[in-house]
Design a protein around this motif. Sequence first.
Motif, PDB file in Angstrom:
ATOM      1  N   ALA A 108      34.135  39.837  38.133  1.00 55.20           N
ATOM      2  CA  ALA A 108      34.934  40.905  38.730  1.00 55.20           C
ATOM      3  C   ALA A 108      35.883  40.308  39.751  1.00 55.20           C
ATOM      4  O   ALA A 108      35.507  39.444  40.531  1.00 55.20           O
ATOM      5  N   GLY A 109      37.123  40.774  39.729  1.00 59.03           N
ATOM      6  CA  GLY A 109      38.068  40.332  40.731  1.00 59.03           C
ATOM      7  C   GLY A 109      38.669  38.976  40.447  1.00 59.03           C
ATOM      8  O   GLY A 109      39.382  38.437  41.276  1.00 59.03           O
ATOM      9  N   TYR A 163      31.040  31.575  36.547  1.00 61.13           N
ATOM     10  CA  TYR A 163      31.638  32.787  37.120  1.00 61.13           C
ATOM     11  C   TYR A 163      30.827  33.256  38.322  1.00 61.13           C
ATOM     12  O   TYR A 163      31.363  33.538  39.385  1.00 61.13           O
ATOM     13  N   VAL A 164      29.523  33.347  38.093  1.00 64.51           N
ATOM     14  CA  VAL A 164      28.662  33.844  39.153  1.00 64.51           C
ATOM     15  C   VAL A 164      28.718  32.935  40.355  1.00 64.51           C
ATOM     16  O   VAL A 164      28.770  33.385  41.492  1.00 64.51           O
ATOM     17  N   ARG A 165      28.726  31.626  40.098  1.00 66.54           N
ATOM     18  CA  ARG A 165      28.756  30.684  41.201  1.00 66.54           C
ATOM     19  C   ARG A 165      29.997  30.860  42.051  1.00 66.54           C
ATOM     20  O   ARG A 165      29.923  30.929  43.273  1.00 66.54           O
TER      21      ARG A 165
ATOM     22  N   ILE B 103      41.679  45.882  39.081  1.00 68.28           N
ATOM     23  CA  ILE B 103      41.748  47.274  39.515  1.00 68.28           C
ATOM     24  C   ILE B 103      40.402  47.967  39.367  1.00 68.28           C
ATOM     25  O   ILE B 103      39.977  48.750  40.216  1.00 68.28           O
ATOM     26  N   LYS B 104      39.704  47.626  38.261  1.00 68.45           N
ATOM     27  CA  LYS B 104      38.443  48.312  37.971  1.00 68.45           C
ATOM     28  C   LYS B 104      37.312  47.817  38.841  1.00 68.45           C
ATOM     29  O   LYS B 104      36.363  48.532  39.072  1.00 68.45           O
ATOM     30  N   LYS B 105      37.380  46.564  39.269  1.00 73.30           N
ATOM     31  CA  LYS B 105      36.173  45.996  39.846  1.00 73.30           C
ATOM     32  C   LYS B 105      36.266  45.569  41.291  1.00 73.30           C
ATOM     33  O   LYS B 105      35.253  45.224  41.885  1.00 73.30           O
ATOM     34  N   VAL B 106      37.445  45.532  41.855  1.00 73.66           N
ATOM     35  CA  VAL B 106      37.528  45.291  43.293  1.00 73.66           C
ATOM     36  C   VAL B 106      38.549  46.259  43.872  1.00 73.66           C
ATOM     37  O   VAL B 106      39.302  46.878  43.143  1.00 73.66           O
TER      38      VAL B 106
END
Lengths: 432, 291
Positions: A108-109, A163-165, B103-106
């Motif tokens: 995410a992000g 990714y998680v890291r 947009i969806k996740k942060v």
Amino acid sequence: MSTQHGAAATGRERSSAIYAEDLSKCYRIYRKPIHRLWDVVFNSRSYDEFWAVRNVYLDIPHGSTVGIIGENGAGKSSLLKLLTGITTPTTGRVEVQGRIASLLELGAGFHPEFTGRENIRLNCAILGMTPEETAERFQRIVDFSELGDFIDRPVKTYSSGMYVRLGFSVAATVDPDILIIDEALSVGDEHFRGKCTNRLNEIREQGKTVVFVSHDMGAVKSMCKWVVLMDQGKVLEQGTAEQVADTYLKRAKARGNERLSMVHRGKSEYPRWGSGEVEVVHFEMLDEHRAPTHVIQTGRPYSIRMVWKAHRECANPVFGVGLYRTDGTYLNGSNHQWREQPIELQRVVPGDEGEVEIFVERMPLQHGQYYLTLFLYDHSKASPTAIDHREHVLTFEVLDVDRAQHGMIQVPSRWTLTRRGPSGTSALESQR
Amino acid sequence: MTLARLYRSLRRHAPLVGNFVDKDLKGRYIGSTAGFFWSLVQPLLSLATYTFVFSFVLDSRWSAQQPTSQVVLMMYLGIVTWGCHAEIVTRSTGTLIDNGNLIKKVVFPSEILPAYISMSALANLLIGVALVLLGTLVFGYAFPAADPTPPDWLPSPGERGFEPLRLGLSLLSVPLLLALHLGFSLGLGYLLATLNLMIRDVGHFTSALITIWMFGTPIFYPEAMVRERGFGWVVDLNPMAWLVEAYRGAILFGHWPEPLMLAKLALVALASLWLGTRFFFKAQHRFADFL
């Protein structure tokens, strides 16, 4: 960035890190894509409603570690999106005090085309940090992630563990006031997970607020004192970890039972063979209260019970049960003759019937799914021959909420620990 | 006020915008082997193609009335102007979906997306303009082209208004033109970006629109030609046509933009930006739901 959405600071001073009042989120399911446009432009109402979160009240004080738990689809992620301000609530409001860093989903992000480095900058900027603040933390983030050369490659080439890291490194290094983690920690190797746990503990010790989301009660219980249990968008119960774990367990048992007994209701698709002189007409597992069940808790008593009937004469029928993990690993096998005190049943004749019950004092298995296979074999001949052999006769689930030990089985043990030093000698002991 | 909100947000997220523009330009100029070279060659290639098609194959009358160097510079300026507009509009249309992960996740200020695209497009336009200025110096001063000998059927040079290339004070109006240009394109970008979230077909519509619109803009043919044939309304209604003409006048011939045109352009640009951002901000809180 002081994230305050909804009605910002009200007149009175709040001591809550996160405060939510009557929070609901309704997603609109449009029958046709064009209805979306009509809805925005004309406020038309051509959609079905789906309430992902309904009337949630939350009051999370500063410095606490709170777990949010629920099955998949219980509304946990939707609630988190509301708390972080990614989506806006349909009703109610959220007040958040302080900078939130969240680790909502894998990747995410992140911008897939950007390199790890660029994504770190991007994420810091999204979190509202100035270039100076970013520069100051940059090396720490890179070091923590242990990504090596991968830090200069686009993140689309990363494995999920990487990714998680990266995600955790950013979220944990930006000094958030509130850290929200959505079961992302379950990915990644043991070493990095340990590092994450350490960092999380540091953050908690600094008096920061941590919200931890999972569907694994064991993980939540080990981290959080206060737990919120969600189901179908609503808060079912909130309280201390012990209280909520209890409710959760009951529900998980009911749900597991429902699902597994559903599986057993149909005709078995697993093989069954044998000569058929004796038949096992009923096979079940009983919990400590002698109620049929498909869900058993680690460390608790249970029994396996079967009802048999003889159709023809048989010289020496022996009842046995095999225990397997769902991947087929053979864990245990036993029968009524392979014992220090073997049971001698001898010859059975048509019309004989009876029951077999195997009592186990403590379920040694840890969390997971397992199955039983029935072995009813005639031992009167040179080598045993099958009378009634049923593969996969019963599937059951083991729940483990205490997580006292790790791995596949629970080993009852006694520990002693001694210390000798200038301050004296002590011998410590733990029975359980 | 919508525009004030946009301004505040862009100022607050300046480092973030900087990140995106930086990455975008680097990707374009460093990522590929020839890098920077392509940003010049691409318009030059289309220039060569269109010059060939319009001047030699279709024998558009431009080439007969003006020296080739002027025609080339005018076309090139038209191409880069249009390129900037097209880039902003088409890229903005898809940008919210492309960045759905953010947009969806942060919590992400999505309003910076079309803004960064227009800044990156502006950088390209500026490179093009610089190149045209260089051309003006070369062909206007170093090697001034004489008026080509006109065919018999054309009036004499003075009568048909031949003008030499000239750098003048009118260059001072270019920043204003750029601002109005960006405002107009960006407004459309915001509008289409939002619409595209609601109806995914908008993306296809945009690419069709851009192609048609390009041929309705006097880039490869003189504006006068359209008027002669009775399609004057096409350019009268097309703000991009006004812009292209104004850029040409100001950069190549030292003409100040006409005040009336400027007023119209300012009105259209403001309206576009205001409506676009208004629509965008009105729907923004639901972007995460739309994706």
